[in-house]
Design a protein around this motif. Structure first.
Motif, short mmCIF file in Angstrom:
data_model
loop_
_atom_site.label_atom_id
_atom_site.label_comp_id
_atom_site.label_asym_id
_atom_site.label_seq_id
_atom_site.Cartn_x
_atom_site.Cartn_y
_atom_site.Cartn_z
N GLY A 165 27.30 -3.78 -6.00
CA GLY A 165 27.05 -4.19 -7.38
C GLY A 165 27.85 -3.39 -8.38
N LYS A 166 27.20 -2.81 -9.37
CA LYS A 166 27.84 -2.05 -10.43
C LYS A 166 28.23 -0.65 -9.95
N PHE A 167 29.06 0.02 -10.74
CA PHE A 167 29.47 1.41 -10.51
C PHE A 167 30.16 1.60 -9.15
N ARG A 168 30.87 0.58 -8.68
CA ARG A 168 31.47 0.69 -7.35
C ARG A 168 32.57 1.75 -7.27
N LEU A 196 32.45 5.02 -4.95
CA LEU A 196 33.49 5.29 -3.96
C LEU A 196 34.01 6.72 -4.09
N VAL A 197 34.23 7.16 -5.32
CA VAL A 197 34.67 8.55 -5.55
C VAL A 197 33.59 9.52 -5.07
N ALA A 198 32.33 9.22 -5.38
CA ALA A 198 31.22 10.08 -4.94
C ALA A 198 31.18 10.16 -3.42
N PHE A 199 31.43 9.05 -2.77
CA PHE A 199 31.43 9.01 -1.30
C PHE A 199 32.51 9.92 -0.74
N PHE A 200 33.74 9.77 -1.23
CA PHE A 200 34.85 10.55 -0.69
C PHE A 200 34.69 12.05 -0.97
N VAL A 201 34.22 12.38 -2.16
CA VAL A 201 34.02 13.80 -2.49
C VAL A 201 32.95 14.41 -1.59
N ALA A 202 31.85 13.67 -1.37
CA ALA A 202 30.77 14.17 -0.52
C ALA A 202 31.24 14.35 0.92
N VAL A 203 32.15 13.47 1.39
CA VAL A 203 32.66 13.57 2.76
C VAL A 203 33.40 14.88 2.98
N LEU A 236 31.79 13.87 -10.36
CA LEU A 236 33.07 13.18 -10.40
C LEU A 236 32.89 11.66 -10.30
N GLY A 237 31.84 11.23 -9.59
CA GLY A 237 31.55 9.80 -9.54
C GLY A 237 31.17 9.27 -10.92
N LEU A 238 30.32 10.03 -11.62
CA LEU A 238 29.93 9.66 -12.99
C LEU A 238 31.14 9.66 -13.92
N LEU A 239 32.00 10.66 -13.79
CA LEU A 239 33.18 10.74 -14.64
C LEU A 239 34.09 9.54 -14.40
N THR A 240 34.26 9.17 -13.13
CA THR A 240 35.09 8.01 -12.80
C THR A 240 34.52 6.73 -13.41
N SER A 241 33.23 6.54 -13.25
CA SER A 241 32.59 5.34 -13.80
C SER A 241 32.69 5.32 -15.32
N PHE A 242 32.58 6.49 -15.95
CA PHE A 242 32.66 6.57 -17.41
C PHE A 242 34.06 6.17 -17.89
N ILE A 243 35.07 6.50 -17.08
CA ILE A 243 36.45 6.19 -17.46
C ILE A 243 36.79 4.72 -17.21
N VAL A 244 36.42 4.19 -16.04
CA VAL A 244 36.88 2.84 -15.66
C VAL A 244 35.77 1.79 -15.60
N ARG A 297 32.91 1.61 -17.96
CA ARG A 297 32.03 1.91 -19.09
C ARG A 297 31.06 0.77 -19.38
N GLU A 298 31.47 -0.45 -19.08
CA GLU A 298 30.59 -1.60 -19.31
C GLU A 298 29.32 -1.50 -18.46
N ASP A 299 29.43 -0.94 -17.27
CA ASP A 299 28.27 -0.80 -16.40
C ASP A 299 27.22 0.13 -17.01
N PHE A 300 27.66 1.15 -17.74
CA PHE A 300 26.71 2.05 -18.40
C PHE A 300 25.93 1.32 -19.48
N ARG A 301 26.59 0.43 -20.20
CA ARG A 301 25.91 -0.32 -21.25
C ARG A 301 24.87 -1.26 -20.65
N ILE A 302 25.20 -1.83 -19.51
CA ILE A 302 24.25 -2.71 -18.82
C ILE A 302 23.05 -1.92 -18.35
N GLN A 303 23.31 -0.71 -17.79
CA GLN A 303 22.19 0.11 -17.30
C GLN A 303 21.30 0.54 -18.45
N LYS A 304 21.91 0.89 -19.58
CA LYS A 304 21.13 1.33 -20.73
C LYS A 304 20.20 0.23 -21.19
#
Length: 419
Positions: free
Chosen positions: A360-363, A367-374, A391-399, A401-408
């Motif tokens: 769904g959202k924040f993919r 993905l960044v969170a997955f790779f960093v955790a690995v 870093l996952g949050l930072l990535t989602s905030f950059i690319v 941002r619409e998903d954050f508005r939906i979550q809010k």
């Protein structure tokens, strides 16, 4: 409120007794084997490196497993969740290197500081707000990355020794194919039995002389030093909140449970104070053990999977009282045996985590969170799981941002894996 409101303990115990089943107990046993066979040795090694006496080392084991077991039993009954309270395994590894540089009393003081800070952040609401505002897919991406090694270790063992571990995996999935049989005899039991038979056939079970002895606590007095707080408390604190507890929260979210965040931080914090009294390091909410107990191997109905966690709590209390004999007995089977069982028990957890993270959202953030955790790398004494979320949050905030508005707006859909 100190912790979230839960269920009546006596009523939960009645429900547990009425719905007890072999799958839940077996899964609790698998989680126990996973958390004792290797980690117990790590703690003993840390005690030896720190120059502790045998009595202090056994007291350390007694503390982490007794308090962990009792806390797990309490949490499973109060919230009817498959949540496990344990101890920081990476913390024990770290202490093996640090303890020789400090008096043991200074280490005890450092443990207490970790409990105090965790308790303050939780009671002020800071911890809950942080966790609740993390997008679920990013959390699940982190969980998938953290747990990935359990899956790869399972198949690595099977490739190296297919005649033992390959047969265990085959037995697990073949039994799953016969759904009627699998409901009566959980696949994880088939894996355990076939594994033990194969180990015995190939003479891989090492006989070790055992002597019955009840573990005894050794009281430890704290002293406080700034150097110990900086070198021990700070890294342990980040291991507790950023590596251990956050994993367990994510695992329960992946399984679709309503998570009592305060309780999952407060109960281990209180446990940390008690642990310190007998020379044991901080308590945590255990990610991998919670994942095992939350898996379908613990029962088809997820509302009864708390029975697996309660069972593990009982096994842990038993282990604590018989710490010396069990530490010796777990040396009888290869470590790969436990690795395979842990991977099989968490197989459905992997599936749910990946579906929830990438469906769904924040993919991109997931993905960044997955790779960093690995990577499992630590930067500035902060573990990979916390960096993965950041870093996952930072990535989602950059690319994204619409998903954050939906979550809010609370319109974000819950992935099917979480329902």
């Amino acid at each position: 409120m100190l912790i979230e409101k839960g269920y009546d303990l006596r009523e939960s115990l009645r429900i547990l007794w009425q719905n007890k089943n072999a799958g839940a107990v077996a899964t609790g046993l698998v989680a126990t084997l996973f958390s004792t066979m290797g980690p117990g040795m790590i703690v003993m090694n840390a005690a030896k490196s720190g120059g502790l006496t045998d009595a202090q080392a056994i007291s350390w084991l007694l503390g982490i497993y007794l308090i962990g077991g009792l806390s797990t039993m309490f949490m499973s009954l109060r919230y009817r969740l498959p949540v496990v309270t344990a101890f920081s395994i990476p913390g024990a590894v770290m202490l093996a290197k640090i303890l020789p540089n400090f008096a043991f009393s200074e280490a005890i003081g450092a443990y207490i500081v970790v409990g105090v800070v965790t308790l303050i952040l939780t009671l002020t609401g800071v911890m809950k707000k942080l966790v609740e505002n993390i997008p679920v897919p990013v959390m699940l991406g982190m969980v998938g990355g953290v747990l990935l090694s359990f899956g790869t270790s399972m198949f690595t063992a099977a490739i190296k020794m297919p005649q033992v571990y390959g047969i265990m995996i085959a037995g697990f999935f073949v039994s799953m194919a016969f759904k009627g049989f699998a409901k009566k005899v959980p696949p994880i039991i088939i894996a355990i039995v076939t594994g033990i038979v194969a180990l015995a056939f190939y003479q891989l079970i090492t006989p070790i002389p055992l002597s019955l002895e009840i573990a005894k606590p050794v009281l430890a007095m704290p002293t406080f030093s700034l150097r110990a707080i900086l070198d021990i408390s700070v890294p342990l604190f980040f291991l507790v909140i950023g590596v251990q507890n956050i994993q367990a929260v994510g695992v329960l979210m992946a399984a679709g449970y309503k998570v009592p965040i305060n309780a999952m931080y407060v109960v281990p914090a209180i446990g940390t104070f008690i642990n310190a009294m007998v020379g044991a390091h901080p308590a945590v909410t255990a990610g991998p053990s919670t994942a095992i107990c939350a898996s379908p191997s613990a029962g088809e109905k997820k509302e009864f999977r708390f029975i697996a966690a309660f069972s593990e709590g009982v096994f842990w209390v038993t282990f604590a009282l018989l710490a010396k004999i069990i530490v010796d007995s777990v040396k009888m089977v290869p470590k790969e045996f436990t690795a395979v069982l842990a991977g099989l028990a968490m197989f459905e957890v992997f599936k749910s985590a990946f579906e929830g993270a990438f469906a769904g959202k924040f993919r991109m953030g997931a993905l960044v969170a997955f790779f960093v955790a690995v990577t499992n790398l630590s930067i500035l004494n902060i573990g990979a799981p916390l960096w993965a979320i950041f870093l996952g949050l930072l990535t989602s905030f950059i690319v994204e941002r619409e998903d954050f508005r939906i979550q809010k707006g609370k319109d974000i859909e819950t992935p099917q894996a979480l329902k």
